[in-house]
Scaffold this motif. Structure first.
Motif, short mmCIF file in Angstrom:
data_model
loop_
_atom_site.label_atom_id
_atom_site.label_comp_id
_atom_site.label_asym_id
_atom_site.label_seq_id
_atom_site.Cartn_x
_atom_site.Cartn_y
_atom_site.Cartn_z
N ALA A 1 -58.10 -65.96 -8.18
CA ALA A 1 -57.41 -67.06 -8.85
C ALA A 1 -58.31 -68.28 -9.01
O ALA A 1 -58.26 -68.98 -10.03
CB ALA A 1 -56.16 -67.46 -8.08
N ALA A 2 -59.14 -68.55 -8.00
CA ALA A 2 -60.00 -69.73 -8.05
C ALA A 2 -61.18 -69.54 -7.11
O ALA A 2 -61.15 -68.72 -6.20
CB ALA A 2 -59.22 -70.99 -7.67
N SER A 51 -66.23 -78.75 -8.31
CA SER A 51 -66.16 -77.91 -7.11
C SER A 51 -65.26 -76.70 -7.28
O SER A 51 -65.08 -75.95 -6.32
CB SER A 51 -65.66 -78.75 -5.92
N TYR A 52 -64.69 -76.48 -8.47
CA TYR A 52 -63.73 -75.40 -8.63
C TYR A 52 -63.94 -74.63 -9.94
O TYR A 52 -64.23 -75.22 -10.99
CB TYR A 52 -62.29 -75.94 -8.64
N LEU A 53 -63.75 -73.30 -9.84
CA LEU A 53 -63.54 -72.44 -11.00
C LEU A 53 -62.11 -71.92 -10.92
O LEU A 53 -61.58 -71.75 -9.82
CB LEU A 53 -64.50 -71.24 -10.98
N VAL A 54 -61.49 -71.69 -12.06
CA VAL A 54 -60.14 -71.15 -12.06
C VAL A 54 -60.03 -69.99 -13.04
O VAL A 54 -60.81 -69.90 -14.00
CB VAL A 54 -59.08 -72.23 -12.44
N GLY A 104 -55.90 -83.56 -14.39
CA GLY A 104 -54.83 -82.58 -14.34
C GLY A 104 -54.85 -81.77 -13.05
O GLY A 104 -55.75 -81.93 -12.22
N VAL A 105 -53.87 -80.91 -12.90
CA VAL A 105 -53.76 -80.04 -11.73
C VAL A 105 -53.26 -78.68 -12.19
O VAL A 105 -52.26 -78.59 -12.90
CB VAL A 105 -52.78 -80.61 -10.67
N CYS A 106 -53.97 -77.61 -11.81
CA CYS A 106 -53.53 -76.24 -12.08
C CYS A 106 -52.79 -75.71 -10.86
O CYS A 106 -53.30 -75.80 -9.74
CB CYS A 106 -54.74 -75.34 -12.38
N HIS A 107 -51.62 -75.14 -11.09
CA HIS A 107 -50.83 -74.55 -10.01
C HIS A 107 -50.87 -73.03 -10.11
O HIS A 107 -50.88 -72.47 -11.22
CB HIS A 107 -49.38 -75.05 -10.07
N PHE A 108 -50.85 -72.39 -8.94
CA PHE A 108 -50.89 -70.92 -8.86
C PHE A 108 -49.73 -70.47 -7.98
O PHE A 108 -49.90 -70.30 -6.77
CB PHE A 108 -52.22 -70.45 -8.28
N VAL A 128 -55.22 -76.59 -7.88
CA VAL A 128 -56.63 -76.91 -8.05
C VAL A 128 -56.72 -78.14 -8.96
O VAL A 128 -56.08 -78.17 -10.01
CB VAL A 128 -57.40 -75.73 -8.69
N PRO A 129 -57.53 -79.14 -8.60
CA PRO A 129 -57.67 -80.31 -9.47
C PRO A 129 -58.48 -79.99 -10.72
O PRO A 129 -59.39 -79.16 -10.69
CB PRO A 129 -58.41 -81.32 -8.57
#
Length: 226
Positions: A137-138, A179-182, A197-201, A210-211
């Motif tokens: 997922a990330a 600092s993140y891949l999604v 924004g913010v991604c929710h899983f 994840v920001p």
């Protein structure tokens, strides 16, 4: 002895809390908050121990006073504490690492593609195993390595975040933050927070959200089709 035990307990609890906060999401805010909690632990130990300290005056002895007045000594302690705490906070937010990540932020954003089968290595109990990139997922940067979020598991991967971005492009993972891949395929909610924004899983137990940085928001929205 009771006061000493309380001081020791406060030091242990607050220090563990500081490490847990700083290394939980490993964002700038969490690192800064962890540094503040750790500073609070030092502050608490000192003053709790001082509260249990008593002095008994004895007759005789040398009656000479200190070379510094009480006012000068107090000012010296305040200035020294300010310098030490300031240096501690500056070192805790890892500005050098942030500068390196900001340099990587200027790279061309990775374009999302159709998910493909890409084996990703991770270390577990002294051996190297592999997970299908389609289940990830990330990916979060952790120093020179990364942490993979797959279902209910958090897996340690030897790839750097930049290396992971290049290797996982065929699997559709995109850069959402320095600092993140999604994985857009596993994002359930995208929330706007001003210009970020913010991604929710919702279906990923190991990861809640994840920001998304301001510079990556347009790309994430484009890949998600919004």
């Amino acid at each position: 002895m009771a006061i000493a035990a309380v001081a020791l307990a406060a030091a242990l609890v607050l220090s563990v809390a500081a490490i847990w906060i700083a290394y939980g999401e490993r964002s700038r805010g969490s690192i800064l908050l962890g540094a503040l909690v750790f500073g609070l632990s030092v502050f608490a130990v000192h003053f709790i121990a001082m509260a249990g300290t008593g002095f008994i005056g004895l007759d005789g002895g040398d009656t000479a006073g200190p070379a510094l007045s009480d006012e000068a000594l107090a000012m010296g302690v305040v200035l020294s504490s300010f310098v030490i705490c300031g240096a501690f906070l500056l070192s805790s937010v890892t500005f050098f690492a942030v500068r390196a990540e900001q340099a990587a932020e200027t790279e061309e954003p990775v374009r999302g593609t159709a998910p493909g089968r890409v084996p990703v290595p991770y270390e577990k109990e002294g051996r190297t195993e592999f997970v299908d990139a389609g289940t990830i997922a990330a990916v979060r940067a952790e120093g020179h390595c990364t942490v993979l979020y797959s279902g209910a598991e958090r897996l340690f991967c030897p790839w750097s975040i930049s290396g992971a971005a290049k290797r996982l492009a065929p699997a559709g993972l995109i850069r959402a933050h320095r600092s993140y891949l999604v994985s857009p395929a596993l994002v359930t909610v995208l929330r706007r927070t001003k210009d970020t924004g913010v991604c929710h899983f919702d279906g990923v137990e190991a990861l809640g959200k994840v920001p998304v940085s301001r510079s990556r928001l347009a790309e994430v929205r484009r890949v998600l089709g919004v």
